[in-house]
Design an enzyme around this catalytic site. Structure first.
Site, PDB file in Angstrom:
ATOM      1  CG  HIS A  11      44.266  36.451  37.654  1.00  0.00           C
ATOM      2  ND1 HIS A  11      43.493  36.626  36.528  1.00  0.00           N
ATOM      3  CD2 HIS A  11      43.426  36.556  38.707  1.00  0.00           C
ATOM      4  CE1 HIS A  11      42.233  36.813  36.892  1.00  0.00           C
ATOM      5  NE2 HIS A  11      42.162  36.776  38.208  1.00  0.00           N
ATOM      6  CD  GLU A  62      39.275  45.980  43.514  1.00  0.00           C
ATOM      7  OE1 GLU A  62      39.137  44.779  43.217  1.00  0.00           O
ATOM      8  OE2 GLU A  62      38.601  46.893  42.969  1.00  0.00           O
TER       9      GLU A  62
END
Length: 700
Positions: free
Chosen positions: A500, A430
């Site tokens: 998530h 990321e």
């Protein structure tokens, strides 16, 4: 012969004039260190970090670099390089004294945090090693820009290089390694300079890593490695020329590992005699690069001893004069502190209605993302979309398969339509994704990176907070970072669990310089995303995963002129008895709760969708509270320190006289989201929770 007039001819293949000029700059660099240390003791400079010991290395390399042509991501020891590229002693000292006239930052940055737009010296951040990934993005942009007419001053040369420097200690940072991965995989024109003085503050190199950095990077294919004594000016001229020429010729990235000295402590806050033995410091003094260069120039007949001393004296006086100018310059202006945080683009209207009848066919939230990306990329070649899994497929099978286009399909078809140069996959890293976008944005592109799940955004935090969000402010408006970072967020998924289902938008609304958008319906996706691409600053565009395909988030796709101004909320429905302020998925839960409250109590509930969290629409909220007298702030993030706390606090402070009841606040339980559906339901706000909170306020 005057100390500043070069004798004819060359020495060791280098014109004598260049040798004398670089020796003079080396003396100026050291004199700047000494003057800053003196001023810091007088409290007229407030921090000092030294470039001493690096002078020969940096000035020799500067001879092969091109200011205003190449691009530079330096670090704080690069004082001599800055002088070699054209930064003046006065400009350096203007930053040291914190003057408003400091061209690098207007007094906002610590000393030796470089920046010069006209020289392509990118405004420097302070986290060690974090500049490496933006440097790779900058080099990546060079390759993309060449051959394209993008306008707006966006241009590149075919043989420019991107220089990035750091100390050997900073090579322990993961972002250094992530940058190497991409630089080598893409064969980019990046030159890494590792200036190795043997210490990271007080930590010796052998305590940092198992081997010298030039050995540890040998597994990177395509990386040309040069190791030499950076204390020796002539060695650096020869070895540096070869290393730079190779990168400039397009042969891929290069890494220079150069030995330097650190005759002064790490900074004014450090005392190296506490941890370095006297014998080691004596050896450093014996290998001082300025002393070595002076000796060589005298031995070679370039200068006489008295000329060496005259140049040292001239350098000291030049720095004294620069100090007088800097100390007489205007101090930083306290009234300017809020200037250059970000710039609000001029968007007409309030983003609550269309200028013409919309496309009558409703589209899903996720499809609105996809269509808007297609629309904006077709209109602006500066936009590039990249991240994990965002491309359709490998090029060799692209025509044979349907294509992926992201785990939620929001980038489907972009690669097929616009090509691999404009929509491509990245490593699963990321910081790499966001940092490369920062480097591209600095070059005038408008990258649109994607972090696949909000839950995994944290490795990119340094790039978001310390690099992207600070660029405009730290450079006093000289540089900007136009980037749209798209991130799927949120729960209500049944099975998303901790990894998530997270929200955490309040952490990002706490970052000055970052714009945060959070739509709840397809129409607003288009209106906000269009506005995001008109922003010249970083935008965090949050897309709730639960909304991608839900029928209740569908809208007719709005016409291209429908844009939503920054900080413009929308009335989901009007009412008189209670205001509910929300955003994202909980807007739809609030609508169901309002129906229940109306049926049960006859209450008329007004719902405001903030849509944009930074900046947010205070005026609309205040107007609603003045009419209803009661307000409930609802969001999905945890209740403690969630964004609703800011909204509630502002209402209590600014709208107190309009309130007929305490400000209500509802968020998730202060824990992580559980995997079991019954746990998720207990943790996240539900319709019944909102209705109950509404009943409580209506009872006042």
């Amino acid at each position: 012969m005057s100390a500043t007039v070069a004798p004819p001819g060359t020495y060791r293949g280098i014109p004598s004039g260049e040798l004398i000029q670089d020796f003079r700059l080396a003396c100026i660099s050291r004199a700047l260190d000494d003057r800053e240390i003196s001023l810091q003791k007088q409290s007229r400079v407030f921090f000092q970090i030294s470039g001493a010991g690096h002078e020969a290395l940096l000035l020799a390399l500067a001879r092969h670099l091109r200011p205003g042509y190449d691009w530079f991501f330096p670090y704080y020891r690069d004082r001599a390089l800055m002088l070699g590229l054209g930064v003046t002693p006065t400009e350096i000292l203007l930053q040291a004294v914190g003057s408003a006239e400091d061209p690098a930052s207007g007094g906002r940055q610590m000393p030796c945090h470089w920046g010069a737009k006209q020289l392509n010296i990118v405004t420097q951040s302070s986290p060690t090693g974090s500049q490496c990934i933006p440097a790779v993005g900058c080099a990546e942009a060079s390759r993309y820009i060449v051959g394209r007419s993008l306008g707006g001053g966006v241009h590149a040369h075919g043989d420019e290089i991107t220089y990035v420097s750091l100390g050997e200690g900073a090579t322990s940072e993961g972002e250094f390694w992530e940058s190497l991965n991409t630089a080598c995989r893409l064969h980019l024109p990046v030159l890494y300079l590792i200036a190795d003085n043997g210490y990271a503050i007080s930590v010796r190199a052998e305590d940092q890593s198992p081997a010298p950095i030039s050995e540890m990077v040998r597994g990177f294919r395509g990386l040309a490695i040069a190791k030499f004594d950076g204390r020796d000016y002539f060695t650096t001229r020869a070895e540096g020329s070869r290393a730079i020429s190779r990168v400039r010729a397009g042969e891929g990235p290069g890494l220079i590992h150069a030995t330097v000295t650190r005759p002064y402590s790490h900074s004014a806050a450090d005392t190296q005699s506490k941890y370095r033995p006297a014998e080691e410091l004596r050896d450093e003094a014996a290998h001082d690069p300025i002393t070595l260069l002076a000796h060589e120039l005298v031995e070679g007949g370039v200068l006489r001893p008295e000329q060496v001393e005259a140049i040292r004296a001239e350098a000291k006086e030049a720095v004294n004069q620069a100090a007088r100018e800097a100390l007489a310059a205007a101090p930083a202006d306290p009234a300017s502190v809020l200037d250059h945080v970000f710039v609000v683009p001029d968007i007409p209207g309030d983003g609550r209605s269309h200028s013409e009848p919309p496309d009558p066919e409703p589209v899903a939230f996720g499809e609105a993302v996809r269509r808007t990306l297609h629309e904006q990329m077709a209109a602006d070649e500066r936009i590039r979309v990249f991240g994990e899994d965002v491309a359709d497929a490998p090029e060799d099978v692209l025509e044979e398969v349907e294509g992926k286009g992201g785990v939620f399909g929001t980038t489907h078809g972009l690669q097929k339509r616009f090509g691999i140069a404009r929509c491509f996959n990245t490593p699963l890293a990321e910081a790499n994704i966001v940092g490369r976008a920062v480097g591209q944005a600095v070059r005038g592109l408008h990258p649109a990176p994607e972090v696949q799940f909000f839950d995994y955004i944290w490795p990119a935090m340094t790039q978001i907070k310390s690099e992207a969000a600070t660029i405009r402010w730290r450079s006093n408006g000289t540089f900007s970072c136009p980037m749209v970072l798209r991130v799927p967020i949120g729960g209500y998924l049944t099975g998303g669990a901790i990894w998530h289902s997270q929200c955490g938008e309040s952490i990002f609304t706490h970052i000055p310089g970052l714009i945060v958008m959070y739509p709840s319906r397809a129409r607003d996706v288009a209106g906000l995303l269009r506005t995001a691409f008109r922003c010249d600053d970083p935008v965090l565009f949050l897309e709730h995963k639960r909304l991608y395909r839900q029928p209740f988030a569908r809208d007719p796709f709005p016409p291209e002129d429908f844009l939503i101004p920054l900080g413009s909320a929308d009335y989901v429905q009007r009412g008189d008895d209670l205001s509910i302020v929300s955003y994202g998925y909980t807007v739809h839960l609030a609508r169901q709760a309002a129906i229940a409250l109306a049926a049960e109590t006859g209450a008329s509930v007004e719902i405001i969708d903030l849509r944009c969290l930074l900046p947010w629409d205070k005026a609309t909220v205040a107007d609603s509270v003045a009419r209803t007298g009661r307000v409930l702030v609802v969001h999905e993030d945890t209740r403690t320190c969630g964004f609703g706390a800011e909204v509630a606090a502002w209402i209590a402070e600014e709208c107190f006289c309009d309130l007929d009841a305490p400000v209500g606040r509802l968020g998730a339980q202060d824990c992580h989201v559980g995997y079991s559906p019954v746990l998720e339901q207990a943790i996240l706000p539900q319709v019944d929770d909102i209705a109950e909170a509404g009943r409580h306020l209506l009872a006042f």
